[in-house]
Design a protein around this motif. Structure first.
Motif, PDB file in Angstrom:
ATOM      1  N   PRO A 109       0.800  -0.990   0.040  1.00 22.42           N
ATOM      2  CA  PRO A 109      -0.012  -0.032  -0.092  1.00 22.42           C
ATOM      3  C   PRO A 109       0.861   1.178   0.052  1.00 22.42           C
ATOM      4  O   PRO A 109       2.002   1.195   0.264  1.00 22.42           O
ATOM      5  N   LEU A 110       0.223   2.360  -0.396  1.00 28.76           N
ATOM      6  CA  LEU A 110       1.142   3.538  -0.588  1.00 28.76           C
ATOM      7  C   LEU A 110       1.743   3.928   0.531  1.00 28.76           C
ATOM      8  O   LEU A 110       3.123   4.494   0.691  1.00 28.76           O
ATOM      9  N   GLY A 111       1.201   3.708   1.743  1.00 29.71           N
ATOM     10  CA  GLY A 111       1.551   4.084   3.066  1.00 29.71           C
ATOM     11  C   GLY A 111       2.995   3.469   3.324  1.00 29.71           C
ATOM     12  O   GLY A 111       3.887   3.967   4.144  1.00 29.71           O
ATOM     13  N   SER A 112       3.089   2.307   2.832  1.00 35.52           N
ATOM     14  CA  SER A 112       4.317   1.494   3.288  1.00 35.52           C
ATOM     15  C   SER A 112       5.242   1.229   2.184  1.00 35.52           C
ATOM     16  O   SER A 112       6.581   0.788   2.273  1.00 35.52           O
ATOM     17  N   LEU A 113       4.840   1.926   0.919  1.00 33.80           N
ATOM     18  CA  LEU A 113       5.798   1.884  -0.171  1.00 33.80           C
ATOM     19  C   LEU A 113       7.034   2.739   0.007  1.00 33.80           C
ATOM     20  O   LEU A 113       6.818   4.150  -0.026  1.00 33.80           O
ATOM     21  N   LYS A 114       8.233   2.178  -0.014  1.00 31.30           N
ATOM     22  CA  LYS A 114       9.427   2.966  -0.046  1.00 31.30           C
ATOM     23  C   LYS A 114      10.206   3.130  -1.169  1.00 31.30           C
ATOM     24  O   LYS A 114      11.069   3.964  -1.390  1.00 31.30           O
ATOM     25  N   ALA A 115      10.048   2.072  -2.195  1.00 26.80           N
ATOM     26  CA  ALA A 115      11.019   1.927  -3.235  1.00 26.80           C
ATOM     27  C   ALA A 115      10.331   1.291  -4.636  1.00 26.80           C
ATOM     28  O   ALA A 115       9.412   0.299  -4.100  1.00 26.80           O
ATOM     29  N   VAL A 116      10.786   1.561  -5.607  1.00 28.17           N
ATOM     30  CA  VAL A 116      10.314   0.801  -6.976  1.00 28.17           C
ATOM     31  C   VAL A 116      11.653   0.538  -7.481  1.00 28.17           C
ATOM     32  O   VAL A 116      12.247   1.198  -7.849  1.00 28.17           O
ATOM     33  N   LEU A 117      11.795  -0.702  -8.111  1.00 24.35           N
ATOM     34  CA  LEU A 117      12.977  -1.294  -8.852  1.00 24.35           C
ATOM     35  C   LEU A 117      12.289  -1.618 -10.325  1.00 24.35           C
ATOM     36  O   LEU A 117      11.274  -2.257 -10.319  1.00 24.35           O
ATOM     37  N   PHE A 118      12.859  -1.060 -11.118  1.00 19.41           N
ATOM     38  CA  PHE A 118      12.483  -1.155 -12.512  1.00 19.41           C
ATOM     39  C   PHE A 118      13.823  -2.115 -13.304  1.00 19.41           C
ATOM     40  O   PHE A 118      14.863  -1.817 -13.303  1.00 19.41           O
ATOM     41  N   ASP A 119      13.036  -2.966 -14.062  1.00 18.26           N
ATOM     42  CA  ASP A 119      13.895  -3.628 -14.948  1.00 18.26           C
ATOM     43  C   ASP A 119      14.157  -2.481 -16.278  1.00 18.26           C
ATOM     44  O   ASP A 119      13.433  -1.504 -16.145  1.00 18.26           O
ATOM     45  N   VAL A 120      15.146  -2.535 -17.152  1.00 15.31           N
ATOM     46  CA  VAL A 120      15.375  -1.837 -18.041  1.00 15.31           C
ATOM     47  C   VAL A 120      15.012  -2.206 -19.533  1.00 15.31           C
ATOM     48  O   VAL A 120      13.963  -1.587 -20.102  1.00 15.31           O
ATOM     49  N   ASP A 121      15.639  -3.108 -20.322  1.00 15.97           N
ATOM     50  CA  ASP A 121      15.079  -3.790 -21.439  1.00 15.97           C
ATOM     51  C   ASP A 121      13.653  -4.154 -21.379  1.00 15.97           C
ATOM     52  O   ASP A 121      13.499  -5.028 -20.786  1.00 15.97           O
ATOM     53  N   GLY A 122      12.931  -3.428 -22.414  1.00 21.02           N
ATOM     54  CA  GLY A 122      11.491  -3.916 -22.719  1.00 21.02           C
ATOM     55  C   GLY A 122      10.688  -3.154 -21.366  1.00 21.02           C
ATOM     56  O   GLY A 122       9.449  -3.228 -21.842  1.00 21.02           O
ATOM     57  N   THR A 123      11.053  -2.897 -20.346  1.00 19.70           N
ATOM     58  CA  THR A 123      10.422  -2.123 -19.275  1.00 19.70           C
ATOM     59  C   THR A 123      10.238  -0.608 -19.466  1.00 19.70           C
ATOM     60  O   THR A 123       9.322  -0.266 -19.294  1.00 19.70           O
TER      61      THR A 123
END
Length: 339
Positions: A109-123
Motif C-alpha cells: 500500500p502507498l503508506g508502506s511503499l518506500k521504493a520501486v525497482l525497474f527492469d530496463v530492457d523492454g520495461t
C-alpha cells in the motif's frame, strides 16, 4: 568464428526426474527450459483441465526444484535441451514432483511503499524489437539455422530476457566460451548502434517517474543488460539522473532468473522486500523478483500476458498510464491527472 552452418538445434524433450549421469556435467551449466503441467482451477463440479508453465533453469536448479518442492499441485517436469549436446548414451527417468503454487504478492500500500525497482530492457522502453533484429541479422550472417532467419517466436521463447552467457551456451553449445562471448558482445554493440536514435520511453513512464519523485519513493534499475547498454538506454530516454542505483546482472553472483540482482538492489536501498515492488516485462525477470520475495507488476512488451502471470506477476499493465496500476496504488485519478 566457429562454423554455424548446421540446422537450428531442435530442443530434445524428455520427462525426467534425474538426468542421466553421462550428460549431467554438460547440463549443469546449460540453460534448460523446464515445463510442468498441473490441474487448473475449475468451476465447482467441473473437471480440472491440465495447463502448462515454463521456466528457464540450469539443470542443477531443476534438480533442486525436484528435491525441495512441495505443495498442493502435482506437476510433471519436462526438460528440453538442444540435440547438439545430447549424446546417444544420455538417459532420462520420469520425474513427478509436488511443485509449490505461485501465489503472486500484492504491491505494498502507498503508506508502506518506500521504493520501486525497474527492469530496463523492454520495461522502460520497447527495446525487444531491436534486440530481435540484431540477433536475427547476426545469426543469419554466420549461417545459423542454415541461413534461415530466426523467428520472433524463437526469440521470445529462447532469447528474450535471458542472460547473455546463457544465450551463448544455448545458441552455440559446441563453441568455446570465448567465441560465445565474442558473438554476444558484437551483438550488443550492434544493438547500441541501432538504439542510439530509435528508443522511446513507454507511454506514461515519465509521468509515473515524476509521481514517484513527488512521493519521495526511491528508485533502482535492475537489469541483465550489459552496463553500457543499460546506461545508454536510461540516458537516451531522459532518465539519466532518476535512479539511485543501477544493478547489472553480470556483476552479481548470479543474474536473472536468479534473485541475486534484486536482492542486491534491496541491499543497496537498505529496504526489505515488503516495502518495494518491481516492474518487469519478461518471465525470467519476474521469476527473479518473485524469488527475492518482491511483488511484481508485469508490463506487456512482447511476451504474452499469460506467461507473465504464470511467472508470478501480481497483475499486468499495457503502459504506465494503465488505470490498473494507479488503482493498485490507491491513486485512481492519477492516470488522468497532470502532475
Amino acid at each position: 568464428m566457429p562454423n554455424s552452418s548446421g540446422p537450428l538445434a531442435t530442443p530434445r524433450t524428455a520427462s525426467a526426474s534425474l538426468l542421466g549421469a553421462s550428460i549431467w556435467p554438460i547440463l549443469n551449466t546449460t540453460p534448460l527450459l523446464v515445463h510442468w503441467r498441473f490441474p487448473s482451477p475449475a468451476p465447482e463440479g467441473a473437471a480440472a483441465q491440465p495447463r502448462s508453465s515454463t521456466g528457464l533453469y540450469a539443470a542443477r536448479e531443476a534438480e533442486i526444484l525436484r528435491r525441495s518442492c512441495s505443495g498442493k499441485f502435482s506437476k510433471t517436469l519436462r526438460v528440453e535441451v538442444p540435440t547438439s549436446i545430447c549424446s546417444a548414451s544420455a538417459s532420462f527417468q520420469t520425474l513427478s514432483a509436488k511443485m509449490p503454487e505461485i501465489i503472486p504478492r500484492s504491491i505494498p500500500p502507498l503508506g508502506s511503499l518506500k521504493a520501486v525497482l525497474f527492469d530496463v530492457d523492454g520495461t522502460l522502453c520497447d527495446s525487444d524489437p531491436l534486440h530481435y533484429a540484431a540477433f536475427r541479422d547476426m545469426l543469419q550472417e554466420i549461417g545459423y539455422n542454415g541461413g534461415v532467419p530466426i523467428t520472433e517466436e524463437f526469440f521470445v521463447k529462447y532469447i528474450s530476457g535471458r542472460f547473455n552467457p546463457d544465450i551463448g551456451r544455448f545458441l552455440f553449445p559446441e563453441w568455446e566460451v570465448a567465441a560465445q562471448t565474442k558473438f554476444t558482445e558484437d551483438k550488443e554493440a550492434y544493438f547500441r548502434r541501432m538504439a542510439a536514435n530509435q528508443l522511446e520511453a513507454h507511454k506514461g513512464l515519465h509521468k509515473f517517474c515524476e509521481w514517484l519523485k513527488k512521493k519521495n519513493i526511491r528508485r533502482a534499475a535492475v537489469t541483465n543488460a550489459p552496463r553500457l547498454n543499460a546506461e545508454q538506454m536510461i540516458a537516451g530516454i531522459g532518465l539519466g539522473d532518476f535512479f539511485e542505483h543501477l544493478v547489472i546482472g553480470s556483476e552479481c553472483t548470479r543474474a536473472k532468473p536468479f534473485p541475486d540482482p534484486y536482492l542486491t538492489g534491496l541491499t543497496a536501498l537498505g529496504l526489505p522486500a515488503d516495502q518495494a515492488f518491481v516492474f518487469e516485462d519478461s518471465p525470467a525477470g519476474i521469476k527473479a523478483a518473485v524469488a527475492a520475495e518482491l511483488a511484481v507488476v508485469g508490463i506487456l512488451a512482447g511476451n504474452p500476458r499469460a506467461s507473465l502471470l504464470e511467472a508470478g506477476a501480481s497483475f499486468v499493465i499495457e503502459s504506465f498510464d494503465d488505470p490498473a496500476l494507479w488503482k493498485a496504488l490507491g491513486e485512481e485519478d492519477s492516470s488522468q491527472r497532470e502532475l
